[in-house]
Design an enzyme around this catalytic site. Structure first.
Site, PDB file in Angstrom:
ATOM      1  N   GLY A 231      42.721  39.939  52.576  1.00 23.42           N
ATOM      2  CA  GLY A 231      42.313  41.288  52.956  1.00 23.42           C
ATOM      3  C   GLY A 231      41.046  41.235  53.780  1.00 23.42           C
ATOM      4  CB  SER A 232      38.730  43.878  54.752  1.00 22.40           C
ATOM      5  OG  SER A 232      38.384  44.404  53.490  1.00 22.40           O
ATOM      6  CB  ALA A 234      34.070  45.025  53.225  1.00 22.06           C
ATOM      7  CD  GLU A 253      43.553  32.200  53.766  1.00 22.61           C
ATOM      8  OE1 GLU A 253      43.294  32.497  54.950  1.00 22.61           O
ATOM      9  OE2 GLU A 253      43.549  31.030  53.355  1.00 22.61           O
ATOM     10  CB  CYS A 287      44.242  37.684  59.531  1.00 19.97           C
ATOM     11  SG  CYS A 287      45.508  36.436  59.320  1.00 19.97           S
TER      12      CYS A 287
HETATM   13  P1  NAD Z   1      41.629  45.521  52.161  1.00 18.76           P
HETATM   14  O1  NAD Z   1      40.562  44.543  51.874  1.00 18.76           O
HETATM   15  O2  NAD Z   1      41.267  46.948  52.333  1.00 18.76           O
HETATM   16  O3  NAD Z   1      42.733  45.512  50.988  1.00 18.76           O
HETATM   17  C1  NAD Z   1      43.441  44.353  50.619  1.00 18.76           C
HETATM   18  C2  NAD Z   1      43.917  44.488  49.190  1.00 18.76           C
HETATM   19  O4  NAD Z   1      42.784  44.545  48.318  1.00 18.76           O
HETATM   20  C3  NAD Z   1      44.740  45.735  48.879  1.00 18.76           C
HETATM   21  O5  NAD Z   1      45.796  45.358  48.014  1.00 18.76           O
HETATM   22  C4  NAD Z   1      43.744  46.625  48.148  1.00 18.76           C
HETATM   23  O6  NAD Z   1      44.353  47.548  47.258  1.00 18.76           O
HETATM   24  C5  NAD Z   1      42.929  45.596  47.385  1.00 18.76           C
HETATM   25  N1  NAD Z   1      41.584  46.041  46.991  1.00 18.76           N
HETATM   26  C6  NAD Z   1      40.797  46.997  47.536  1.00 18.76           C
HETATM   27  N2  NAD Z   1      39.613  47.073  46.903  1.00 18.76           N
HETATM   28  C7  NAD Z   1      39.631  46.113  45.949  1.00 18.76           C
HETATM   29  C8  NAD Z   1      38.687  45.656  44.988  1.00 18.76           C
HETATM   30  N3  NAD Z   1      37.469  46.210  44.875  1.00 18.76           N
HETATM   31  N4  NAD Z   1      39.030  44.630  44.187  1.00 18.76           N
HETATM   32  C9  NAD Z   1      40.224  44.027  44.309  1.00 18.76           C
HETATM   33  N5  NAD Z   1      41.174  44.422  45.197  1.00 18.76           N
HETATM   34  C10 NAD Z   1      40.874  45.453  46.002  1.00 18.76           C
HETATM   35  O7  NAD Z   1      42.380  44.948  53.425  1.00 18.76           O
HETATM   36  P2  NAD Z   1      43.540  45.640  54.279  1.00 18.76           P
HETATM   37  O8  NAD Z   1      42.924  46.733  55.080  1.00 18.76           O
HETATM   38  O9  NAD Z   1      44.701  45.922  53.391  1.00 18.76           O
HETATM   39  O10 NAD Z   1      43.986  44.436  55.253  1.00 18.76           O
HETATM   40  C11 NAD Z   1      43.428  44.201  56.495  1.00 18.76           C
HETATM   41  C12 NAD Z   1      42.459  43.036  56.437  1.00 18.76           C
HETATM   42  O11 NAD Z   1      43.085  41.884  55.903  1.00 18.76           O
HETATM   43  C13 NAD Z   1      41.961  42.626  57.818  1.00 18.76           C
HETATM   44  O12 NAD Z   1      40.575  42.374  57.768  1.00 18.76           O
HETATM   45  C14 NAD Z   1      42.715  41.324  58.079  1.00 18.76           C
HETATM   46  O13 NAD Z   1      42.103  40.474  59.007  1.00 18.76           O
HETATM   47  C15 NAD Z   1      42.776  40.748  56.715  1.00 18.76           C
HETATM   48  N6  NAD Z   1      43.836  39.729  56.630  1.00 18.76           N
HETATM   49  C16 NAD Z   1      43.496  38.396  56.500  1.00 18.76           C
HETATM   50  C17 NAD Z   1      44.489  37.420  56.476  1.00 18.76           C
HETATM   51  C18 NAD Z   1      44.176  35.947  56.364  1.00 18.76           C
HETATM   52  O14 NAD Z   1      45.071  35.154  56.066  1.00 18.76           O
HETATM   53  N7  NAD Z   1      42.949  35.499  56.603  1.00 18.76           N
HETATM   54  C19 NAD Z   1      45.825  37.811  56.598  1.00 18.76           C
HETATM   55  C20 NAD Z   1      46.125  39.153  56.742  1.00 18.76           C
HETATM   56  C21 NAD Z   1      45.125  40.114  56.753  1.00 18.76           C
END
Ligand code: NAD
Length: 483
Positions: A231-232, A234, A253, A287
């Protein structure tokens, strides 16, 4: 843009369930799921409560002993059956994936096919016991033990592929799993749970949809030994802070701001379609998409022209239309964010070469947008845009462009494009990233580690490195002296 409307009761899909302890269950809470091509709620699925997460953890812990005692070959056989199930259901899953995520249906099929082949590839990797030393008196070996229960949290851009990698890594190495998809795209993952119910023993794989709070409960849960998070940046930082409470292992990741450096010796027309696809596939919501293009001043104008030509040919629309090459942005929040970056970019006086005008139609559509003469300190260059807008920046000196490419907290990947691949490779080695490609971008495989440097992540997925992140190294040291 108005709030999303809800499909009428007969059209609303509700045939979804959580998978907990081998049973398909509903919940008192629910999630509405929006089709980004129409901006309407088309499905509703259960959202797990904290008590249901506890039950999932208890069942995963209960299943852990027997699953961990199976051989790698036995677990690989189950993973091969999983790959077969993915292929057998590829069309139905792809259609659902397109409805919830937005990408063209051919790319949804690719994502599911890729998840199947990557799964098989990972389950063929050997993790032998390593002999560290042996002489007449002693033998010291390095073994790898499963961690126990792995919690997997995924984002919305590629829900099946990004679930399959950590899922298979954890299962193959003898762990049991709790998998939580993004609240924006929970449906395919829940369907996967239904399909895998008969493939794995009860409790080995549990799938719980839910909001961000559910993700946080997982990171805090004392019954979960590791979090694989995609995910992101942050949220990744929050995950790591929260996991520290129980000293969970983490693989993170995270986001990227990949630079593509295009040298003066390329043929701009040959390189433009590849750059364009790597930047705009899945409408830039990848990503490891190209997020900044640095072009040598000698080919800058010709490359911009060739990229604009690609943008002109791009077919944008509902992913269910087989003609569509680029679908909508997945959700409204992300659409508004990318729109904000576009507005800032316009205000800054940069030149919009293609796109830049948002269509007046339902859905979160945003045409591929190419921007020239961008300020290096603009949001478009500094932030991860994660959408279909890409800056093309000019350079004249190699040291200078490497410094600019590396001048970021991100470090996921990058690429160098040249007529001379070895010249490209020497420059690629100077990029501060987890993967540096030459004359390609976005190429991954089951046996090659993938992950981020700097704030793009911690640890690796795929390959023997990724598998070992789900295991605890254990030294067995034998003094060959009868007692
Ligand atoms: P996000 O971080 O908002 O959410 C990802 C997941 O985390 C969701 O399932 C969400 O419900 C969960 N989440 C949110 N807050 C949380 C917390 N406090 N504790 C635990 N889990 C929590 O990301 P997104 O907007 O869904 O995805 C986009 C991001 O993901 C982009 O920055 C992208 O670059 C990144 N990404 C990285 C890879 C990689 O392999 N490096 C692959 C795909 C996407």
């Amino acid at each position: 843009m108005a709030a999303p409307s809800v499909a009428n009761a007969t059209d609303l899909r509700t045939d979804f369930a959580l998978l907990i302890g081998g049973e398909l269950v509903g919940s008192e809470r629910s999630l509405d799921v929006i089709n980004p091509a129409t901006a309407t709620v088309f499905a509703r699925c259960p959202a797990a409560s904290q008590a249901q997460l506890d039950r999932a953890v208890t069942s995963a812990r209960g299943a852990s002993g027997a699953w961990s005692r199976l051989s790698f070959e036995e677990r690989a056989a189950a993973i091969k059956r999983m790959a077969g199930v993915l292929r057998a259901n590829q069309d139905a899953l792809a259609e659902l994936l397109t409805r919830e995520q937005g990408k063209p249906v051919s790319q949804s099929r690719d994502e599911i096919g890729r998840a199947a082949s990557q799964s098989e590839g990972m389950a063929a990797i050997a993790i032998p016991v390593e002999k560290l030393m042996e002489d007449a008196e002693r033998r010291i070996e390095l073994h790898y033990r499963p961690l126990g229960v792995v919690g997997i949290i995924t984002p919305w851009n590629a829900p099946i592929n990004l679930a399959a990698g950590p899922l298979v890594s954890a299962l193959y190495t003898g762990n049991t799993v709790i998998l939580k998809p993004s609240p924006y795209t929970p449906l395919c993952t829940l369907k996967l749970g239904e399909l895998l119910r008969d493939v794995f023993p009860p409790g080995v794989i549990n799938i719980v949809a839910g909001g961000d709070d559910l993700g946080q409960w997982m990171t805090e849960h004392p019954g979960i030994d590791k979090i694989s998070f995609t995910g992101s940046v942050a949220t990744g930082k929050q995950v790591m802070a929260s996991a520290a409470g129980t000293l969970k292992r983490v693989t993170l990741e995270l986001g990227g701001n990949d630079a593509a450096i295009v040298l003066d010796d390329v043929d701009p027309k040959a390189v433009a379609p590849r750059l364009f696809f790597a930047a705009f596939v899945n409408s830039g919501q990848v990503c490891m998409a190209i997020k900044r293009i640095y072009a040598h001043e000698r080919i800058y104008a010709a490359l911009c022209e060739a990229l604009v030509e690609e943008a002109r040919k791009a077919r944008i629309g509902d992913g269910l239309d087989p003609q569509t090459q680029y679908g909508p942005i997945q959700n409204r929040m992300q659409y508004e964010r990318v729109r904000g970056i576009l507005e800032d970019t316009k205000r800054s006086g940069a030149r919009i070469l293609a796109g830049g005008e948002l269509p007046d139609r339902p859905g979160y559509f945003f045409p591929p947008t190419i921007v020239a003469d961008v300020d290096e300190n603009s949001r478009l260059v500094r932030e991860e845009q994660f959408g279909p807008i890409v800056p093309v920046l000019k350079f004249s000196d190699i040291d200078d462009v490497i410094r600019r490419a590396n001048d970021t907290r991100y470090g996921l990947a990058g690429s160098v494009w040249s007529h001379d691949p070895e010249r490209g490779a020497a420059i690629a080695a100077r990029l501060e990233v987890g993967t540096a490609w030459v004359n390609q971008h976005r190429a991954t495989s089951a046996t090659v580690p993938f992950g981020g440097a700097k704030e793009s992540g911690i640890g690796r997925t795929y390959s023997v490195l990724g598998l070992k992140e789900n295991m605890e190294p254990q030294v067995i040291s034998v003094l060959k002296q009868p007692m």
